[in-house]
Design an enzyme around this catalytic site. Sequence first.
Site, PDB file in Angstrom:
ATOM      1  N   LEU A 185      34.332  39.516  26.859  1.00 25.21           N
ATOM      2  CA  LEU A 185      34.408  40.962  27.110  1.00 25.21           C
ATOM      3  C   LEU A 185      34.907  41.739  25.903  1.00 25.21           C
ATOM      4  CD1 LEU A 185      35.820  40.859  30.743  1.00 25.21           C
ATOM      5  CD2 LEU A 185      33.581  41.747  30.058  1.00 25.21           C
ATOM      6  N   SER A 197      44.931  40.011  48.134  1.00 27.16           N
ATOM      7  CA  SER A 197      44.968  38.581  47.806  1.00 27.16           C
ATOM      8  C   SER A 197      43.731  37.955  48.406  1.00 27.16           C
ATOM      9  CB  SER A 197      46.219  37.923  48.400  1.00 27.16           C
ATOM     10  OG  SER A 197      47.391  38.633  48.030  1.00 27.16           O
ATOM     11  N   TYR A 229      49.524  43.510  33.457  1.00 26.82           N
ATOM     12  CA  TYR A 229      48.266  43.362  34.185  1.00 26.82           C
ATOM     13  C   TYR A 229      48.004  44.599  35.041  1.00 26.82           C
ATOM     14  CZ  TYR A 229      45.127  41.748  37.876  1.00 26.82           C
ATOM     15  OH  TYR A 229      44.107  41.653  38.779  1.00 26.82           O
TER      16      TYR A 229
END
Lengths: 266, 266, 266, 266, 266, 266
Positions: free
Chosen positions: C51, C165, C136
């Site tokens: 990426l 999750s 993050y």
Amino acid sequence: MLNKLLITGADGKLGSVCRSRLHGLATTIRLGAREDVGPAGANEEIMYCDLGDKDAVEAMVEGCDGIVHMGGQSIEAPWETIKQSNIDGVFNLYEAARKSSVTPRIFFASSNHAIGFHEQTTRLDANAQVRPDGLYGVSKVFGEALARLYFEKFGIETALVRIGSSFPEPKNHRMLATWLSYDDLISLIESVFTIPRLGCPIVYGASNNDASWWDNRETSFLGWKPKDNSETFRARIDAECTPPAKDEVSAVYQGGEFCGQGILEE
Amino acid sequence: MLNKLLITGADGKLGSVCRSRLHGLATTIRLGAREDVGPAGANEEIMYCDLGDKDAVEAMVEGCDGIVHMGGQSIEAPWETIKQSNIDGVFNLYEAARKSSVTPRIFFASSNHAIGFHEQTTRLDANAQVRPDGLYGVSKVFGEALARLYFEKFGIETALVRIGSSFPEPKNHRMLATWLSYDDLISLIESVFTIPRLGCPIVYGASNNDASWWDNRETSFLGWKPKDNSETFRARIDAECTPPAKDEVSAVYQGGEFCGQGILEE
Amino acid sequence: MLNKLLITGADGKLGSVCRSRLHGLATTIRLGAREDVGPAGANEEIMYCDLGDKDAVEAMVEGCDGIVHMGGQSIEAPWETIKQSNIDGVFNLYEAARKSSVTPRIFFASSNHAIGFHEQTTRLDANAQVRPDGLYGVSKVFGEALARLYFEKFGIETALVRIGSSFPEPKNHRMLATWLSYDDLISLIESVFTIPRLGCPIVYGASNNDASWWDNRETSFLGWKPKDNSETFRARIDAECTPPAKDEVSAVYQGGEFCGQGILEE
Amino acid sequence: MLNKLLITGADGKLGSVCRSRLHGLATTIRLGAREDVGPAGANEEIMYCDLGDKDAVEAMVEGCDGIVHMGGQSIEAPWETIKQSNIDGVFNLYEAARKSSVTPRIFFASSNHAIGFHEQTTRLDANAQVRPDGLYGVSKVFGEALARLYFEKFGIETALVRIGSSFPEPKNHRMLATWLSYDDLISLIESVFTIPRLGCPIVYGASNNDASWWDNRETSFLGWKPKDNSETFRARIDAECTPPAKDEVSAVYQGGEFCGQGILEE
Amino acid sequence: MLNKLLITGADGKLGSVCRSRLHGLATTIRLGAREDVGPAGANEEIMYCDLGDKDAVEAMVEGCDGIVHMGGQSIEAPWETIKQSNIDGVFNLYEAARKSSVTPRIFFASSNHAIGFHEQTTRLDANAQVRPDGLYGVSKVFGEALARLYFEKFGIETALVRIGSSFPEPKNHRMLATWLSYDDLISLIESVFTIPRLGCPIVYGASNNDASWWDNRETSFLGWKPKDNSETFRARIDAECTPPAKDEVSAVYQGGEFCGQGILEE
Amino acid sequence: MLNKLLITGADGKLGSVCRSRLHGLATTIRLGAREDVGPAGANEEIMYCDLGDKDAVEAMVEGCDGIVHMGGQSIEAPWETIKQSNIDGVFNLYEAARKSSVTPRIFFASSNHAIGFHEQTTRLDANAQVRPDGLYGVSKVFGEALARLYFEKFGIETALVRIGSSFPEPKNHRMLATWLSYDDLISLIESVFTIPRLGCPIVYGASNNDASWWDNRETSFLGWKPKDNSETFRARIDAECTPPAKDEVSAVYQGGEFCGQGILEE
């Protein structure tokens, strides 16, 4: 699982429902009562206690890591009665909790009568302004505020549960919105005592009724999903009860008939 | 149970659905219509009436304790048509209600076209600003405002029901969000006429569709829980209809194609 | 139906779930990956790509009318790692989308860690303030902002999905609230690519769990109704995991353990 | 600066205030009136016109790039009067604007009577629900809705100004909250016609009175800061007027006496 | 103008400020006090009374059409003290008001300590949840709830004024936000007793300080505009007081030092 | 009073304003700059530093208890430029703050371009969704999110100030709403560094302009009251600038011309 769960008001209607249904939550169930509750069953211990008696309340609370507070006055009454049970009694309970060797988590049976003067056409959530409909309702506002203080200052967690109408079945048209089945009451208590972190939330205690005035969105973290629905009983209620006219107090206000009562004198 | 329920627009699509399904609500059903509605059935009475004719409307309304107002113009039209049916006609209806010997409760068929210029990606509740998408939509805003006035001033209760798309089945991709099944329409009407106190709430008339733009949370007191879900028809719609491109009016606005129309001239 | 759907991160956990489940959405599935993803199946094409490599990303994106962006770093990591995948990588992705001969619609795998420092007792909707719980989470806030820019300026639609999750089953008490089943993930992706107009909404990616912190009310227009419920797994979790104490980070904050981590250094 | 500003209702109270104060806004002022307004002054042109006459309205509007719509009925009246001026008349005005060779910007004199049944103890902003207090108020809701339609569909910008009580001085206790001085009215009109982009906002037309029910926060982009304060006149009002008792209609509702009127008949 | 205004707590700090400043509001000022207040001045009458003495309170209240309730305990104290003055005492006051031959309007000196556990970085309005910071604060929540009950049930209007810090000058950094000058206190009382309709609003009692935690927007109908600004005193406070560190209780919570106190025992 | 205040970007426009005006805030002013800032004045120390150089940033930050972060890229630029200054540079700054022997409080110069794609007719407060209008705006969203992380995790307080247009005078019609005078900028910085507890609030940096899009109500606890008003300059701007047409980007969006730019390439 709790070590010792105190159920106050174990001699009352909801207290005895709790007694018969909450054995899975704790190793020992301690029953607090004023009136006779019969012999102690397995894993039960009984402590007779007047909530107005500070020392007795401290003894009753000592060592419990959970309390379901069903005790006290549960309908409108003269001031001295309300004050002794629901003002002094609740103060004694929280002081006992603060002084106990174990910090308990508390299920506080507050009431829809803390917000009873809101109209039935209004939807309330946990942020609604209080509008008590009698001295009983005012005492519940007091109890909620006291619990909040003990949460902020001493970390005692309480679920402030504004119970609607907890009966085996709804009894009239208003209860189509306010009914809380015993199963749903019990599952709410279980949620309160099993979630890792409770905080001090306001929860409306009503089943999953089609007709609803209260919104528990703010407390969805509890994971409590009531299962029963008063709609099941609508036909019977229509058959047995004349619905109120649109301007009768039981059709206008959430608190129903309580809103039409005066101040009771001794 | 009502004594006499008037269904206006009984010669129209939703009016005839009501005629065939609401007999349980009232001892007598009075049918108001401009066009022929066939012979009166049991417990039915028929009154032909142009909504623009004030005296005829008064006669039609007199004595009814319930009105389902499905009459009037239900799609976009030139101003004179809209005005006669949905401005003058609604004024005549409320004046008749005010003057009637019996104060009726009213189900007013408003429309999603009162808020049609909101985007489909926006969720609306009863507090949303109006954004009509045509003269028809403006006339529905007028009707809602007039009903509110007669509620505040004369105590006439009305349910202001912003009907989405009421058909036997949804017909295109937009209707996956706006569809109101006939069963759900009927159960909503029943709720409106059986609840003890109605007030003057805004209700969005859509079934329990997975895709939804409208939030009836504020009117949960009605106890109306639509049961049908347009999702059942998605596969068929996908097969039969090309979905609109993302910038076509029927994909952008809640009112769909209405938002792309001009002002119709006579 | 899409012509060509790119799944980035096809070598990752959720990327491979998508690979195996999304063939119905597009004529061709293009798999973007850094690690080996085995041989291309029917209607599949594979493009290995880092990426951080702008040209490679442009080649990967060219010609796709849909992108499920599962690629990039998906847990906390040192800044250089986060920056390369989730800052530079996302910039490269949106630049490639802007330059592509076909404007793609994008499913952006954002994360609950963008709002992880909200308490578990708080309910959030799409308007909640960001409170990232690590680098993050900050990178996900960056990605959401960049996507919004490319929507406003260039009309590129993105679903900003704050995934909870996503595992076959919830693994601990926190996941009772955050679990997103693979079925529900897939149905959400399908909704995103089939709705005529998407816009650039924030969606919380959680199943229909009894315990819930997130409110997707604002995006009900999508018609996404998750079907699975973590409650099914509660007994097993209670048996296998010790619930956290009320003041442990995994009981206090929505982001759980992430909130307790420091800044990772290379 | 505008080329040609039309002031409708130039023969009325506020219309003549505008006539005498708005010459700085436009090269030419066109006066629309039913009654005699005397001879045209410098840069003035006069067009006599009944708002119910569609062709006359089109002629009056043609060529104007600004309209201050003060015309029509400004207090409660029988339905036919209201309808002709404020329903048909406003429709004619917007149709004329749509058909004009120049798209005008419009200042629409709406009224506090569109929200008159809100209680004086409630604070309203632009999102408040309408609660008209008479047919006049209902007609203003109609006009606001029509203006919104012509904005969404045809890009015609209108300021929907809910004027309180615009007089040289407040006349009674209610006007301490509702008073709009002429200076503040004029400065509002100036803001509406000089801001580059107006949209279609709802603005409450009241001066900077200490006592206030209305919140213009949502329209602070206009840069309108009213300067006058009714408090200056409190002593005089206390001396001259008996304040209403707490349950009189003029103390309860924002619309004051209008809320106590019946439906006027011809 | 009132006939007879009762000032309770006339022997206290704010009570004596009221005594010296409110003569313009009523023909007669009745002073209620426990301690000696010196000789009665012109138009003054003095009634010594313990708020815990129900009969004495009834006598004190009888015949008054206005009450400024400054009496009772005004800082944290042991439960018995709080209960006697602020629980029983307030109940006695409202019962006396209900039974009086004249229905009084009441200014109830509530306190910021009813919401003291909100953080200083949070802005509150009348809808904020209560978060009392001590038994004193809980008693004020009780008083507000009781007043609301007597408003809903018996029409007794009360202004629930959450007074910040009312002193001649602010004394420390926290009071830069909470200070209420005597002039502003008096003008608020005047507003409360001169507005035709009061209702039962919650008002925050703070001057027009630059630093502010409280928003009286909801009660702008009162027309109360405080004029003083604590900023005038900032230089002196900076010179005389060490500002608290960011984690000291007096910098964190709105209630300041009260939040750090324990439960006082007799 | 601070011990050592770092001003980054001291060679820039706002950095030099700060240099000349903030000497009263700290014993020593440390100037961080890339370009020459002349000789150090009394109580000044100078550290040349590129924000992309991690070690240099750590040295620059070490020992400072206050930081005014004016450094970095302040208008739209190609990605590499933005990334180095405003992504990497801000990360370096917060890492340096975390590692410093003294925890600094930070004034972070964010920008209105973080919310630039909101329309000018919309009022925003601290809870508004971000809508960046370029890579520069996206980088400011990143910086705000990073600051929030370091607040939650490490207790570093930052004021996130979305500066409008800070110049000696407003330069065009848009700046009538966005102008922040130097005096008001300086007084805001002073508030940020003198309040005992700051937290991590979002503040809009605009003067007390009549025309306003931004609402600082949520941060009134800061006690910052801007004094200047762009209205003073309106006549001059009207004389010198042609106002934009209603559909030009500088009239539609809060970010003005930035909203019309493409992505800049190297």
